[in-house]
Design a protein around this motif. Structure first.
Motif, PDB file in Angstrom:
ATOM      1  N   TYR A   1       0.830  -1.201   0.000  1.00  0.00           N
ATOM      2  CA  TYR A   1       0.000   0.000   0.000  1.00  0.00           C
ATOM      3  C   TYR A   1       0.867   1.254   0.000  1.00  0.00           C
ATOM      4  O   TYR A   1       0.576   2.222  -0.728  1.00  0.00           O
ATOM      5  N   ALA A   2       1.940   1.238   0.790  1.00  0.00           N
ATOM      6  CA  ALA A   2       2.873   2.373   0.796  1.00  0.00           C
ATOM      7  C   ALA A   2       3.495   2.548  -0.590  1.00  0.00           C
ATOM      8  O   ALA A   2       3.664   3.678  -1.074  1.00  0.00           O
TER       9      ALA A   2
ATOM     10  N   SER B   1      -6.069  -0.761   3.085  1.00  0.00           N
ATOM     11  CA  SER B   1      -5.368  -0.326   4.280  1.00  0.00           C
ATOM     12  C   SER B   1      -6.135  -0.700   5.540  1.00  0.00           C
ATOM     13  O   SER B   1      -5.551  -1.109   6.548  1.00  0.00           O
ATOM     14  N   ALA B   2      -7.461  -0.557   5.499  1.00  0.00           N
ATOM     15  CA  ALA B   2      -8.281  -0.930   6.651  1.00  0.00           C
ATOM     16  C   ALA B   2      -8.199  -2.417   6.931  1.00  0.00           C
ATOM     17  O   ALA B   2      -8.238  -2.856   8.085  1.00  0.00           O
ATOM     18  N   ALA B   3      -8.077  -3.229   5.880  1.00  0.00           N
ATOM     19  CA  ALA B   3      -7.879  -4.659   6.077  1.00  0.00           C
ATOM     20  C   ALA B   3      -6.564  -4.920   6.799  1.00  0.00           C
ATOM     21  O   ALA B   3      -6.453  -5.858   7.597  1.00  0.00           O
ATOM     22  N   GLY B   4      -5.576  -4.062   6.544  1.00  0.00           N
ATOM     23  CA  GLY B   4      -4.291  -4.199   7.224  1.00  0.00           C
ATOM     24  C   GLY B   4      -4.410  -3.998   8.725  1.00  0.00           C
ATOM     25  O   GLY B   4      -3.881  -4.789   9.515  1.00  0.00           O
TER      26      GLY B   4
ATOM     27  N   THR C   1      -2.736   6.304   5.041  1.00  0.00           N
ATOM     28  CA  THR C   1      -1.348   5.981   4.749  1.00  0.00           C
ATOM     29  C   THR C   1      -0.851   4.877   5.683  1.00  0.00           C
ATOM     30  O   THR C   1      -1.371   4.699   6.788  1.00  0.00           O
ATOM     31  N   THR C   2       0.156   4.155   5.252  1.00  0.00           N
ATOM     32  CA  THR C   2       0.714   3.094   6.091  1.00  0.00           C
ATOM     33  C   THR C   2       1.269   3.658   7.390  1.00  0.00           C
ATOM     34  O   THR C   2       1.178   3.017   8.446  1.00  0.00           O
TER      35      THR C   2
END
Length: 369
Positions: free
Chosen positions: A163-164, A214-217, A269-270
């Motif tokens: 993602y980043a 990102s939300a899954a992360g 963002t990460t």
């Protein structure tokens, strides 16, 4: 995602999870409004600022509410899914269950955004509830179809790093790569190109398509915490130290990245995920220590009542004009008693919402999706 309290293999209720969920929801169900009032009354402007979203880059307490909820949803995954995998429940059964939950939350998100109001050309398709459902769905699939905890860690690192890489190195036509502004970030470009309807931010949506990744992360981060909490080979204090250490490390890395890779909630963002995830680990460790280990539990009942019906209370605030109901009973108070009357009004607002939830709690009525 389930609102009922989780049970450990010893059948002891993990009360801290419901309490932390309720603490999180408290701030958007009247608690934030009450704290702002106290901040203005006492001249404590820092508190007032913390209960507002940052305009773009940076981090306030109010920006943590959503990622903390996603993290808490992830904590439940080892109990709700891994435990069933260990009991040989078919993967397709679990997949069907999380798919159903995802669809329900997406539909509820559309209803929350006014899908039945008639203006279908201007409806916002992205929503908080949809992002919860989709992020939980993808995180759950990763857990269901990976063979080991280590594999899930690889997925988590891959999501965060990948993602980043998208945000920093994939060029946006006419803008370039790594331009993290509302107009320049790749999130906004993808939303403008693929997401129908109205975008919440005009040129981007904070619950847009890439934000789901990102939300899954951060949901997977929560599953890591849940894995350690469920691990019977560690003592409770070892779990506390481990969660605290992970949380501190993630927070430090997220803040350290901020000058070169800003912490931005609106495009997830990460660096934001690392900072928010770090704080979530620390809060989980704190609540677990106080409530489940030290057994200081009575104070948490207020929050547990909220946490056991979190989706309901979120919808309740949208579809019921709570302020109007409070005005019907206490509208006179601010006019007659001034500042103290406003205090009474705010307490009445909190009491009305909690009273509804307490009634549901007593009747064992829980909205579970």
């Amino acid at each position: 995602m389930k609102s009922d309290a989780i049970r450990t293999p010893k059948q002891e209720r993990l009360l801290s999870l419901d309490a932390l969920r309720g603490f999180d929801m408290f701030w958007i169900t009247g608690g934030g409004m009450f704290a702002v009032f106290l901040g203005k009354l006492t001249g404590f402007e820092w508190l007032t600022r913390q209960l507002e979203h940052v305009e773009w880059a940076g981090l306030h307490m109010y920006d943590l509410i959503f990622p903390l909820f996603m993290f808490i949803a992830g904590v439940a995954i080892p109990y709700a899914i891994v435990s069933k995998l260990e009991k040989k429940v078919p993967k397709r059964t679990l997949t069907a269950k999380v798919t159903k939950r995802m669809v329900i939350l997406v539909v509820l998100g559309l209803l929350y955004n006014g899908a039945l109001a008639g203006d279908l050309t201007n409806i916002r398709f992205a929503s908080v509830l949809a992002q919860i459902g989709l992020a939980y769905f993808f995180a759950s699939l990763i857990v269901i179809y990976t063979k080991s905890f280590k594999s899930r860690l690889y997925w988590l690192v891959g999501l965060l790093v990948g993602y980043a890489g998208l945000q920093l190195f994939v060029p946006v036509p006419g803008v370039g790569a790594g331009v993290l502004t509302p107009e320049g970030c790749i999130n906004g470009y993808v939303d403008r190109m693929l997401l129908p309807g109205r975008l919440h931010g005009g040129v981007f949506d904070p619950e847009g398509l890439l934000c789901i990744i990102s939300a899954a992360g951060i949901t997977l981060m929560g599953s890591v915490a849940g894995h350690f909490l469920r691990d019977q080979s560690r003592t409770p204090w070892q779990k506390i130290y481990l969660l605290s250490g992970i949380g501190t490390a993630l927070l430090i890395v997220g803040v350290a990245l901020h000058p070169v890779y800003p912490i931005i909630k609106s495009c997830w963002t990460t660096s934001f995920n690392l900072a928010a995830g770090g704080i979530s680990f620390l809060l989980m460790a704190l609540f677990y220590m106080i409530i489940d280990v030290l057994k200081w539990q009575k104070w948490s009942f207020y929050f547990r009542v909220i946490g056991m019906n979190s989706i309901f209370v979120y919808l309740f605030g949208r579809f019921v004009d709570v302020g109007r109901l409070v005005n019907f009973v206490l509208g006179w108070a601010p006019q007659v008693m001034g500042t103290f009357g406003q205090f009474v009004w705010n307490v009445g607002y909190l009491a009305l919402i909690w009273g509804v939830l307490y009634y549901m709690y007593r009747k064992q009525v829980f909205l579970r999706v």
